[in-house]
Design an enzyme around this catalytic site. Structure first.
Site, mmCIF file in Angstrom:
data_model
loop_
_atom_site.group_PDB
_atom_site.id
_atom_site.type_symbol
_atom_site.label_atom_id
_atom_site.label_comp_id
_atom_site.label_asym_id
_atom_site.label_seq_id
_atom_site.Cartn_x
_atom_site.Cartn_y
_atom_site.Cartn_z
ATOM 1 N N THR A 162 0.792 -0.948 -0.035
ATOM 2 C CA THR A 162 -0.247 0.061 0.061
ATOM 3 C C THR A 162 1.015 1.279 -0.089
ATOM 4 O O THR A 162 2.108 1.267 0.456
ATOM 5 C CB THR A 162 -0.844 -0.029 1.257
ATOM 6 O OG1 THR A 162 -1.819 -1.259 1.262
ATOM 7 C CG2 THR A 162 -1.545 1.186 1.568
ATOM 8 N N GLY A 192 -10.293 -3.143 3.420
ATOM 9 C CA GLY A 192 -9.612 -2.987 4.950
ATOM 10 C C GLY A 192 -9.451 -1.766 5.330
ATOM 11 O O GLY A 192 -10.490 -0.895 5.263
ATOM 12 N N THR A 213 -0.499 1.445 7.147
ATOM 13 C CA THR A 213 -0.326 0.277 6.331
ATOM 14 C C THR A 213 0.113 -0.981 7.039
ATOM 15 O O THR A 213 0.159 -1.095 8.114
ATOM 16 C CB THR A 213 0.893 0.731 5.224
ATOM 17 O OG1 THR A 213 1.117 -0.816 4.529
ATOM 18 C CG2 THR A 213 2.347 0.953 6.241
ATOM 19 N N GLY A 214 -0.337 -2.143 6.293
ATOM 20 C CA GLY A 214 -0.284 -3.307 6.930
ATOM 21 C C GLY A 214 -1.822 -4.287 6.945
ATOM 22 O O GLY A 214 -2.540 -3.618 5.858
ATOM 23 N N GLY A 216 -5.217 -4.625 7.326
ATOM 24 C CA GLY A 216 -6.183 -3.994 7.431
ATOM 25 C C GLY A 216 -7.082 -4.109 8.518
ATOM 26 O O GLY A 216 -7.511 -3.336 9.515
HETATM 27 N N1 ASP Z 1 -3.737 -1.889 4.682
HETATM 28 C C1 ASP Z 1 -4.120 -2.502 3.462
HETATM 29 C C2 ASP Z 1 -5.446 -3.506 3.509
HETATM 30 O O1 ASP Z 1 -5.423 -4.164 4.397
HETATM 31 C C3 ASP Z 1 -2.834 -3.524 2.992
HETATM 32 C C4 ASP Z 1 -1.369 -3.083 3.231
HETATM 33 O O2 ASP Z 1 -1.212 -2.061 3.757
HETATM 34 O O3 ASP Z 1 -0.679 -3.581 2.808
HETATM 35 O O4 ASP Z 1 -6.086 -3.250 2.704
#
Ligand code: ASP
Length: 301
Positions: A162, A192, A213-214, A216
């Protein structure tokens, strides 16, 4: 003026690190040019995000992960710290730059959050050209998707994240932008944290801004971006706020796979992640450009 970007928390394949940081650098320069030209924080975060959405190594726009039906479904959020405003879209499939549509929705629709076909209809109303879903799919992701379909235990290859940006402009306004194709092989319709105001991003001129980020699901449960700005409002530095908010998620959820970038109203920067990597790029107080793949980052206190 200040600008900080992230390219997604997660494990990134070592071979890709130079190209990832090069992409981040190009996006940083584009956003910084906006700020230096007297442009707004909103325009700077939008411009930087567009560059990353168009870059195949990031999970946003072109290069997004495919869902379990082989489609790109994108979410985006832009926040405006002047008056605590935001625009968001979710599950959009035919828009090349989702962050631009999120901004247009905030500024023109009289509403704040649109999903799917309704969001795409607005894109057309605002003069954006719809693109075929397949034009957002990279060859690498298409091959990976086919592999996942035929191998139930296929490991999702590391890399691609992301994207997010937080900026402070010359007149003290703060904005954030976050854009994603979501998690790899997500179920169709899964949304997310990214378009959820306060989770995927947040900004308030009085205190600061953040972009997360990460995973969600974990970010939403902790309203991570708002958590970080609340900590800044309570008097801690942007770095401390980012670190302690990520630690709090980790205290409740083992290995939460989250990351966040932040800046405060005085332009101090912060970033933290619980994953192997989180590429970031930033401009320091002297106006110098920096990139790093992994924290702890040499940001100002
Ligand atoms: N946060 C994003 C989601 O969960 C994915 C990501 O940040 O890697 O959609």
């Amino acid at each position: 003026m200040r600008l900080i970007l992230h390219g997604g928390a997660g494990p990134w394949e070592k071979d890709n690190h130079p190209q990832v940081l090069d992409g981040m650098k190009r996006a940083l320069i584009a956003g910084w040019e906006v700020l230096r030209g007297g442009g707004s924080a909103l325009s700077a975060v939008e411009q930087a995000t567009i560059i990353l959405e168009d870059h195949p190594l990031f999970d946003a726009g072109f290069g997004s992960f495919l869902n379990d039906m082989g489609e790109v479904e994108m979410d985006a959020l832009i926040t405006d710290g002047r008056n605590r405003d935001f625009g968001a879209i979710a599950a959009v499939m035919q828009v090349k730059n989702p962050i631009t549509l999120a901004r247009l929705i905030m500024q023109n629709s009289g509403h704040r959050f649109f999903v799917g076909a309704g969001a795409e209809k607005l894109a057309v109303d605002y003069g954006l050209r719809l693109v075929p879903n397949v034009s957002l799919v990279t060859e690498e992701e298409f091959i990976a998707f086919q592999h996942r379909l035929t191998n139930a235990d296929a490991v999702i290859p590391p890399g691609r994240g992301t994207v997010g940006a937080v900026a402070l402009d010359s007149v003290g306004h703060i904005a954030s932008a976050t854009s994603t194709g979501g998690s790899p092989h997500k179920k169709k319709g899964r949304v997310g944290d990214v378009p959820i105001y306060g989770a995927g991003g947040y900004s308030d001129d009085r205190y600061g801004g953040a972009s997360s980020t990460g995973l969600g699901e974990n970010i939403m449960r902790h309203v991570l971006s708002k958590q970080v700005v609340d900590r800044i409002a309570a008097g801690v530095s942007a770095t401390e706020a980012a670190v302690s908010a990520a630690e709090e998620v980790a205290a409740h959820i083992p290995d939460p796979e989250v990351g966040v970038i932040a800046l405060d109203a005085d332009g101090r920067l912060g970033a933290s992640h619980t994953t192997a990597h989180m590429p970031i790029a930033w401009i320091d107080a002297a106006g110098d450009l920096h990139t790093a793949m992994t924290g702890p980052y040499p940001l100002e206190a």
